[in-house]
Design a protein around this motif. Sequence first.
Motif, PDB file in Angstrom:
ATOM      1  N   VAL A  33       0.874  -1.183   0.000  1.00 22.14           N
ATOM      2  CA  VAL A  33       0.000   0.000   0.000  1.00 22.14           C
ATOM      3  C   VAL A  33       0.909   1.231   0.000  1.00 22.14           C
ATOM      4  N   ARG A  34       0.617   2.200  -0.867  1.00 18.09           N
ATOM      5  CA  ARG A  34       1.397   3.447  -0.888  1.00 18.09           C
ATOM      6  C   ARG A  34       0.662   4.489  -0.048  1.00 18.09           C
ATOM      7  N   VAL A  35       1.355   4.976   0.976  1.00 20.31           N
ATOM      8  CA  VAL A  35       0.724   5.869   1.959  1.00 20.31           C
ATOM      9  C   VAL A  35       1.420   7.224   1.971  1.00 20.31           C
ATOM     10  N   GLN A  36       0.622   8.281   1.901  1.00 19.43           N
ATOM     11  CA  GLN A  36       1.168   9.631   2.103  1.00 19.43           C
ATOM     12  C   GLN A  36       1.184   9.884   3.606  1.00 19.43           C
ATOM     13  N   VAL A  37       2.374  10.092   4.175  1.00 19.90           N
ATOM     14  CA  VAL A  37       2.528  10.195   5.625  1.00 19.90           C
ATOM     15  C   VAL A  37       2.114  11.586   6.109  1.00 19.90           C
ATOM     16  N   LYS A  38       1.271  11.610   7.149  1.00 18.47           N
ATOM     17  CA  LYS A  38       0.833  12.879   7.766  1.00 18.47           C
ATOM     18  C   LYS A  38       1.588  13.156   9.069  1.00 18.47           C
ATOM     19  N   ARG A  57      22.798  -2.703   8.030  1.00 18.16           N
ATOM     20  CA  ARG A  57      22.820  -1.804   6.876  1.00 18.16           C
ATOM     21  C   ARG A  57      23.703  -0.610   7.186  1.00 18.16           C
ATOM     22  N   ASP A  58      24.191   0.031   6.135  1.00 15.66           N
ATOM     23  CA  ASP A  58      24.957   1.275   6.334  1.00 15.66           C
ATOM     24  C   ASP A  58      24.035   2.375   6.835  1.00 15.66           C
ATOM     25  N   LEU A  59      22.820   2.410   6.251  1.00 20.15           N
ATOM     26  CA  LEU A  59      21.841   3.428   6.636  1.00 20.15           C
ATOM     27  C   LEU A  59      20.564   2.745   7.109  1.00 20.15           C
ATOM     28  N   ILE A  60      20.218   3.007   8.367  1.00 20.69           N
ATOM     29  CA  ILE A  60      19.017   2.381   8.951  1.00 20.69           C
ATOM     30  C   ILE A  60      17.885   3.398   8.944  1.00 20.69           C
ATOM     31  N   PRO A  61      16.725   3.043   8.352  1.00 18.99           N
ATOM     32  CA  PRO A  61      15.598   4.000   8.313  1.00 18.99           C
ATOM     33  C   PRO A  61      15.121   4.378   9.716  1.00 18.99           C
ATOM     34  N   VAL A  62      14.753   5.625   9.888  1.00 18.29           N
ATOM     35  CA  VAL A  62      14.313   6.146  11.192  1.00 18.29           C
ATOM     36  C   VAL A  62      12.849   6.577  11.097  1.00 18.29           C
ATOM     37  N   GLY A  63      12.103   6.326  12.162  1.00 13.78           N
ATOM     38  CA  GLY A  63      10.682   6.721  12.210  1.00 13.78           C
ATOM     39  C   GLY A  63       9.801   5.597  11.720  1.00 13.78           C
ATOM     40  N   ARG A  64       9.126   4.903  12.647  1.00 12.78           N
ATOM     41  CA  ARG A  64       8.364   3.717  12.233  1.00 12.78           C
ATOM     42  C   ARG A  64       6.879   3.788  12.559  1.00 12.78           C
ATOM     43  N   GLU A  65       6.476   4.632  13.523  1.00 10.08           N
ATOM     44  CA  GLU A  65       5.045   4.726  13.832  1.00 10.08           C
ATOM     45  C   GLU A  65       4.446   5.806  12.936  1.00 10.08           C
ATOM     46  N   VAL A  66       3.629   5.408  11.972  1.00 11.24           N
ATOM     47  CA  VAL A  66       3.149   6.353  10.953  1.00 11.24           C
ATOM     48  C   VAL A  66       1.628   6.423  10.906  1.00 11.24           C
ATOM     49  N   ALA A  67       1.140   7.603  10.531  1.00 15.16           N
ATOM     50  CA  ALA A  67      -0.291   7.805  10.249  1.00 15.16           C
ATOM     51  C   ALA A  67      -0.370   8.587   8.948  1.00 15.16           C
ATOM     52  N   GLY A  68      -1.286   8.173   8.071  1.00 14.55           N
ATOM     53  CA  GLY A  68      -1.364   8.871   6.787  1.00 14.55           C
ATOM     54  C   GLY A  68      -2.585   8.462   5.979  1.00 14.55           C
ATOM     55  N   PHE A  80      -7.774  -2.211   2.008  1.00 11.42           N
ATOM     56  CA  PHE A  80      -7.762  -0.745   1.875  1.00 11.42           C
ATOM     57  C   PHE A  80      -7.991  -0.305   0.433  1.00 11.42           C
ATOM     58  N   GLN A  81      -8.407   0.936   0.306  1.00 13.20           N
ATOM     59  CA  GLN A  81      -8.534   1.560  -1.019  1.00 13.20           C
ATOM     60  C   GLN A  81      -8.067   3.005  -0.914  1.00 13.20           C
ATOM     61  N   PRO A  82      -7.750   3.653  -2.044  1.00 14.68           N
ATOM     62  CA  PRO A  82      -7.267   5.036  -1.985  1.00 14.68           C
ATOM     63  C   PRO A  82      -8.194   5.952  -1.176  1.00 14.68           C
ATOM     64  N   GLU A  83      -7.593   6.915  -0.486  1.00 16.66           N
ATOM     65  CA  GLU A  83      -8.251   7.905   0.380  1.00 16.66           C
ATOM     66  C   GLU A  83      -8.559   7.383   1.789  1.00 16.66           C
ATOM     67  N   ASP A  84      -8.324   6.082   2.061  1.00 13.86           N
ATOM     68  CA  ASP A  84      -8.496   5.573   3.429  1.00 13.86           C
ATOM     69  C   ASP A  84      -7.429   6.188   4.340  1.00 13.86           C
ATOM     70  N   GLN A 112      -7.263   0.779   9.920  1.00 12.21           N
ATOM     71  CA  GLN A 112      -7.980   2.026   9.629  1.00 12.21           C
ATOM     72  C   GLN A 112      -7.881   2.980  10.820  1.00 12.21           C
ATOM     73  N   LYS A 113      -7.685   4.254  10.541  1.00 12.03           N
ATOM     74  CA  LYS A 113      -7.660   5.262  11.610  1.00 12.03           C
ATOM     75  C   LYS A 113      -9.047   5.884  11.745  1.00 12.03           C
ATOM     76  N   PRO A 114      -9.621   5.897  12.961  1.00 13.59           N
ATOM     77  CA  PRO A 114     -10.920   6.568  13.144  1.00 13.59           C
ATOM     78  C   PRO A 114     -10.821   8.036  12.739  1.00 13.59           C
ATOM     79  N   GLU A 115     -11.901   8.537  12.144  1.00 13.10           N
ATOM     80  CA  GLU A 115     -11.885   9.884  11.551  1.00 13.10           C
ATOM     81  C   GLU A 115     -11.560  10.981  12.557  1.00 13.10           C
TER      82      GLU A 115
END
Length: 345
Positions: A33-38, A57-68, A80-84, A112-115
């Motif tokens: 799923v492609r998510v735009q992070v808020k 890894r040489d570079l470890i990604p940071v920031g794992r708890e996401v909402a978007g 899921f579907q787009p705009e969820d 799903q995140k409650p509105e």
Amino acid sequence: MKGLYCRAGAGDAEPKFVIQETSLPEVLSGNLVRVQVKACGLSPLDLKLLADVGIQRDLIPVGREVAGVVQQVGNKVSFFQPEDEVVGILPLDSPCSGLCDVIDIDEHYLVQKPEKLSSVCVAAALRDGLCAYTALHTHARMAAGHTLLVTDGASSFGLMCIQLACYHGVKVLTTSHSPQKHTFLEQLRPSVAKVIPVYDGSPDLLSVVLEETGGLGVDIVIDSGVHLHEEASEEAKLLPHKHDIISVLGVGGHWVTSHKDLQLDPPDCRLLHLKSASLTFLNPEVWTASSSQQGRYLHILKDIVDKMSTGVLRPQPEEAVPLYEATVAMETVQRHQKTKAVVQL
């Protein structure tokens, strides 16, 4: 687009946090799923844990708890579907930094995140909610009528434990680490049975707990760390000693610890054996490190966001920092000068 990554230092050198350019594949396949992070929560990176599970890894990604917000879904996605609006925790081996504008994540790590729940609020509190839920439900098998001791109840994790336990009809005792925290805990609603001050040479923890429980001890202890060494920092000296924790446990009690390097001596084990008590280590990373309990994990995430939406869980508000301050915020979190931070994108 840009994301925040960690470059681990050699030996004991401090890790460096760097902004790196990154990109996503044009075609989205399978269950992705492609998510735009808020909003994205920042927690300390456990580099030793990553090495233990073979992630190097040489570079470890940071920031794992996401909402978007979902932008696009793969051809096998069914939930899921787009705009969820969604929320989730990126797995340990995710190549994406949660601070990228857009990320790809498997649908089985999202709910799903409650509105009416804000993205900033849920991204900041999701990990603490997961830890509290894992400690109380999965490990301690909490039930109405049990008695629970939470150390440092004013911490973000401690507060989640208190609120979740009170909701399920558990009698809660907690310790306070300062006069301000003591006042805060006494004013909590629903109220806790007893707030025990442990600062300024306050009364003995064991005697207060035994008095509150009629000499029987508590069914569950959840700690935020353990005081092991006499030369510990002032902050660590406020934590209970392991012998005190074992002593306050009742027969058949459960001790859930956050202390990774806990060492028990034979007399400690003997006392646990006499009480037929158990000790469990709290490591919330197991949920995303192994897929054997995937359904239960998603149920927990859904329950956490629903309880936050209805006001059962009310985390302390965390002030969001803008993206350009994320590197400084993460350095502060990694040095444990602050337990967590949240970035608004």
